[in-house]
Design a protein around this motif. Structure first.
Motif, mmCIF file in Angstrom:
data_model
loop_
_atom_site.group_PDB
_atom_site.id
_atom_site.type_symbol
_atom_site.label_atom_id
_atom_site.label_comp_id
_atom_site.label_asym_id
_atom_site.label_seq_id
_atom_site.Cartn_x
_atom_site.Cartn_y
_atom_site.Cartn_z
ATOM 1 N N ILE A 145 0.850 -1.180 0.000
ATOM 2 C CA ILE A 145 0.000 0.000 0.000
ATOM 3 C C ILE A 145 0.894 1.241 0.000
ATOM 4 O O ILE A 145 1.864 1.295 0.755
ATOM 5 N N THR A 146 0.555 2.235 -0.815
ATOM 6 C CA THR A 146 1.316 3.485 -0.866
ATOM 7 C C THR A 146 0.382 4.665 -0.598
ATOM 8 O O THR A 146 -0.699 4.736 -1.174
ATOM 9 N N PHE A 147 0.831 5.555 0.285
ATOM 10 C CA PHE A 147 0.069 6.745 0.656
ATOM 11 C C PHE A 147 0.892 7.988 0.335
ATOM 12 O O PHE A 147 2.108 7.986 0.485
ATOM 13 N N ASP A 148 0.203 9.058 -0.085
ATOM 14 C CA ASP A 148 0.844 10.345 -0.340
ATOM 15 C C ASP A 148 -0.032 11.424 0.282
ATOM 16 O O ASP A 148 -1.164 11.634 -0.157
ATOM 17 N N ASN A 149 0.487 12.104 1.316
ATOM 18 C CA ASN A 149 -0.306 13.132 2.003
ATOM 19 C C ASN A 149 -0.019 14.541 1.470
ATOM 20 O O ASN A 149 -0.457 15.522 2.042
ATOM 21 N N GLY A 150 0.718 14.626 0.387
ATOM 22 C CA GLY A 150 1.045 15.929 -0.196
ATOM 23 C C GLY A 150 2.399 16.448 0.249
ATOM 24 O O GLY A 150 2.983 17.298 -0.411
ATOM 25 N N ASP A 151 2.910 15.954 1.378
ATOM 26 C CA ASP A 151 4.225 16.353 1.882
ATOM 27 C C ASP A 151 5.234 15.217 1.793
ATOM 28 O O ASP A 151 6.394 15.431 1.480
ATOM 29 N N GLU A 152 4.771 14.006 2.121
ATOM 30 C CA GLU A 152 5.645 12.834 2.147
ATOM 31 C C GLU A 152 4.887 11.633 1.604
ATOM 32 O O GLU A 152 3.663 11.635 1.523
ATOM 33 N N VAL A 153 5.646 10.592 1.289
ATOM 34 C CA VAL A 153 5.072 9.335 0.824
ATOM 35 C C VAL A 153 5.349 8.273 1.885
ATOM 36 O O VAL A 153 6.399 8.288 2.529
ATOM 37 N N CYS A 154 4.397 7.372 2.064
ATOM 38 C CA CYS A 154 4.535 6.277 3.019
ATOM 39 C C CYS A 154 4.213 4.973 2.305
ATOM 40 O O CYS A 154 3.137 4.839 1.709
ATOM 41 N N ALA A 155 5.146 4.033 2.348
ATOM 42 C CA ALA A 155 4.922 2.701 1.789
ATOM 43 C C ALA A 155 4.655 1.745 2.949
ATOM 44 O O ALA A 155 5.376 1.756 3.942
ATOM 45 N N VAL A 156 3.606 0.958 2.818
ATOM 46 C CA VAL A 156 3.239 0.003 3.862
ATOM 47 C C VAL A 156 3.264 -1.397 3.264
ATOM 48 O O VAL A 156 2.685 -1.643 2.202
ATOM 49 N N GLN A 157 3.956 -2.287 3.970
ATOM 50 C CA GLN A 157 3.899 -3.708 3.639
ATOM 51 C C GLN A 157 3.082 -4.373 4.731
ATOM 52 O O GLN A 157 3.380 -4.222 5.912
ATOM 53 N N HIS A 158 2.042 -5.080 4.328
ATOM 54 C CA HIS A 158 1.199 -5.797 5.282
ATOM 55 C C HIS A 158 1.456 -7.289 5.110
ATOM 56 O O HIS A 158 0.968 -7.916 4.174
ATOM 57 N N HIS A 159 2.261 -7.853 6.004
ATOM 58 C CA HIS A 159 2.549 -9.286 5.998
ATOM 59 C C HIS A 159 1.449 -9.973 6.797
ATOM 60 O O HIS A 159 1.139 -9.556 7.913
ATOM 61 N N PHE A 160 0.882 -11.031 6.258
ATOM 62 C CA PHE A 160 -0.216 -11.707 6.952
ATOM 63 C C PHE A 160 -0.076 -13.218 6.855
ATOM 64 O O PHE A 160 0.456 -13.753 5.886
ATOM 65 N N THR A 161 -0.531 -13.873 7.890
ATOM 66 C CA THR A 161 -0.674 -15.318 7.923
ATOM 67 C C THR A 161 -1.994 -15.603 8.626
ATOM 68 O O THR A 161 -2.159 -15.258 9.795
ATOM 69 N N TYR A 162 -2.944 -16.186 7.899
ATOM 70 C CA TYR A 162 -4.246 -16.524 8.453
ATOM 71 C C TYR A 162 -4.459 -18.022 8.284
ATOM 72 O O TYR A 162 -4.636 -18.513 7.181
ATOM 73 N N TYR A 163 -4.387 -18.723 9.385
ATOM 74 C CA TYR A 163 -4.684 -20.147 9.366
ATOM 75 C C TYR A 163 -5.413 -20.464 10.653
ATOM 76 O O TYR A 163 -6.528 -20.005 10.849
ATOM 77 N N LYS A 164 -4.805 -21.184 11.563
ATOM 78 C CA LYS A 164 -5.436 -21.443 12.853
ATOM 79 C C LYS A 164 -5.319 -20.217 13.750
ATOM 80 O O LYS A 164 -6.142 -19.991 14.617
ATOM 81 N N LYS A 165 -4.297 -19.436 13.516
ATOM 82 C CA LYS A 165 -4.081 -18.172 14.223
ATOM 83 C C LYS A 165 -3.973 -17.083 13.169
ATOM 84 O O LYS A 165 -3.615 -17.350 12.025
ATOM 85 N N LYS A 166 -4.281 -15.849 13.572
ATOM 86 C CA LYS A 166 -4.181 -14.721 12.645
ATOM 87 C C LYS A 166 -3.013 -13.841 13.050
ATOM 88 O O LYS A 166 -2.908 -13.443 14.204
ATOM 89 N N ARG A 167 -2.154 -13.563 12.087
ATOM 90 C CA ARG A 167 -0.995 -12.703 12.338
ATOM 91 C C ARG A 167 -0.958 -11.622 11.267
ATOM 92 O O ARG A 167 -0.978 -11.920 10.068
ATOM 93 N N ASP A 168 -0.940 -10.363 11.716
ATOM 94 C CA ASP A 168 -0.814 -9.217 10.824
ATOM 95 C C ASP A 168 0.399 -8.418 11.269
ATOM 96 O O ASP A 168 0.537 -8.102 12.442
ATOM 97 N N ARG A 169 1.250 -8.097 10.324
ATOM 98 C CA ARG A 169 2.421 -7.268 10.603
ATOM 99 C C ARG A 169 2.451 -6.142 9.565
ATOM 100 O O ARG A 169 2.435 -6.409 8.365
ATOM 101 N N PHE A 170 2.457 -4.900 10.053
ATOM 102 C CA PHE A 170 2.479 -3.738 9.173
ATOM 103 C C PHE A 170 3.826 -3.041 9.308
ATOM 104 O O PHE A 170 4.232 -2.699 10.409
ATOM 105 N N GLU A 171 4.504 -2.854 8.182
ATOM 106 C CA GLU A 171 5.780 -2.145 8.160
ATOM 107 C C GLU A 171 5.585 -0.839 7.396
ATOM 108 O O GLU A 171 5.319 -0.858 6.197
ATOM 109 N N PHE A 172 5.671 0.275 8.112
ATOM 110 C CA PHE A 172 5.495 1.609 7.538
ATOM 111 C C PHE A 172 6.876 2.196 7.262
ATOM 112 O O PHE A 172 7.711 2.255 8.162
ATOM 113 N N THR A 173 7.128 2.630 6.044
ATOM 114 C CA THR A 173 8.377 3.302 5.701
ATOM 115 C C THR A 173 8.046 4.624 5.035
ATOM 116 O O THR A 173 7.400 4.654 3.987
ATOM 117 N N LEU A 174 8.475 5.724 5.667
ATOM 118 C CA LEU A 174 8.213 7.059 5.137
ATOM 119 C C LEU A 174 9.351 7.495 4.222
ATOM 120 O O LEU A 174 10.479 6.996 4.336
#
Length: 187
Positions: A145-174
């Motif tokens: 996912i990529t965001f642009d607020n007009g001043d800076e850009v932010c790239a987000v990687q959403h790592h996920f594993t959904y099986y018996k347990k749910k794991r979400d990891r979000f890595e924000f890089t400005l």
């Protein structure tokens, strides 16, 4: 967390509206966005939520044909030169993604995004890999996912594993180099 709670969070997002003025020219309504160099036919926004600035306040309604705005109480015809705000859409792939993640992951993701001065409406790109895994029992991958607020850009990687347990990891890089990692784990 209810759908009402999620809906309220979405309504409170910054930069949810595009602001500009309207012009009536040769039987055609045009919209001039403040930050753009060209006009758009207002017809493109029919049935969108719209705000009209009248008497020092914003009146909210839905845009109908011929420059008419339907509010819960009345129908108002816009005038040439009126100041308006048109509700932006969230990218379809991002909308699907936030519907698929857990309430906790949703809350953490939105809170972090907002604390970094970004809004869901700042999204300029979203690759939702979860869509391609709907028929699988074990879902694992990365959304981009990529965001642009007009001043800076932010790239987000959403790592996920959904099986018996749910794991979400979000890595924000400005674009400034700042990085934040959050993780949500539901047993």
């Amino acid at each position: 967390m209810s759908n009402i709670y999620r809906s309220n969070i979405l309504k409170s997002q910054k930069r949810a509206f595009t602001e500009g003025t309207v012009l009536f020219d040769e039987d055609l309504w045009l919209f001039f966005e403040i930050d753009a160099d060209e006009e758009t036919e207002l017809e493109f926004y029919i049935n969108h939520e719209i705000r009209l600035f009248k008497e020092d306040t914003w009146v909210t309604g839905v845009l109908l044909e011929n420059g008419v705005i339907a509010t819960p109480y009345e129908r108002i015809r816009m005038e040439d030169g009126d100041k308006i705000q048109i509700k932006k859409n969230i990218l379809f792939s991002l909308e699907n993604l936030i519907e698929d993640i857990s309430d906790d992951a949703f809350h953490q993701f939105i809170s972090t995004l907002n604390n970094l001065n970004y809004s869901l409406y700042d999204c300029i790109f979203c690759h939702n890999h979860l869509v391609f895994l709907s028929s699988q029992k074990m879902k694992q991958g990365v959304n981009f996912i990529t965001f642009d607020n007009g001043d800076e850009v932010c790239a987000v990687q959403h790592h996920f594993t959904y099986y018996k347990k749910k794991r979400d990891r979000f890595e924000f890089t400005l674009s400034t180099g700042k990085r934040i990692v959050i993780e949500n784990f539901i047993p």
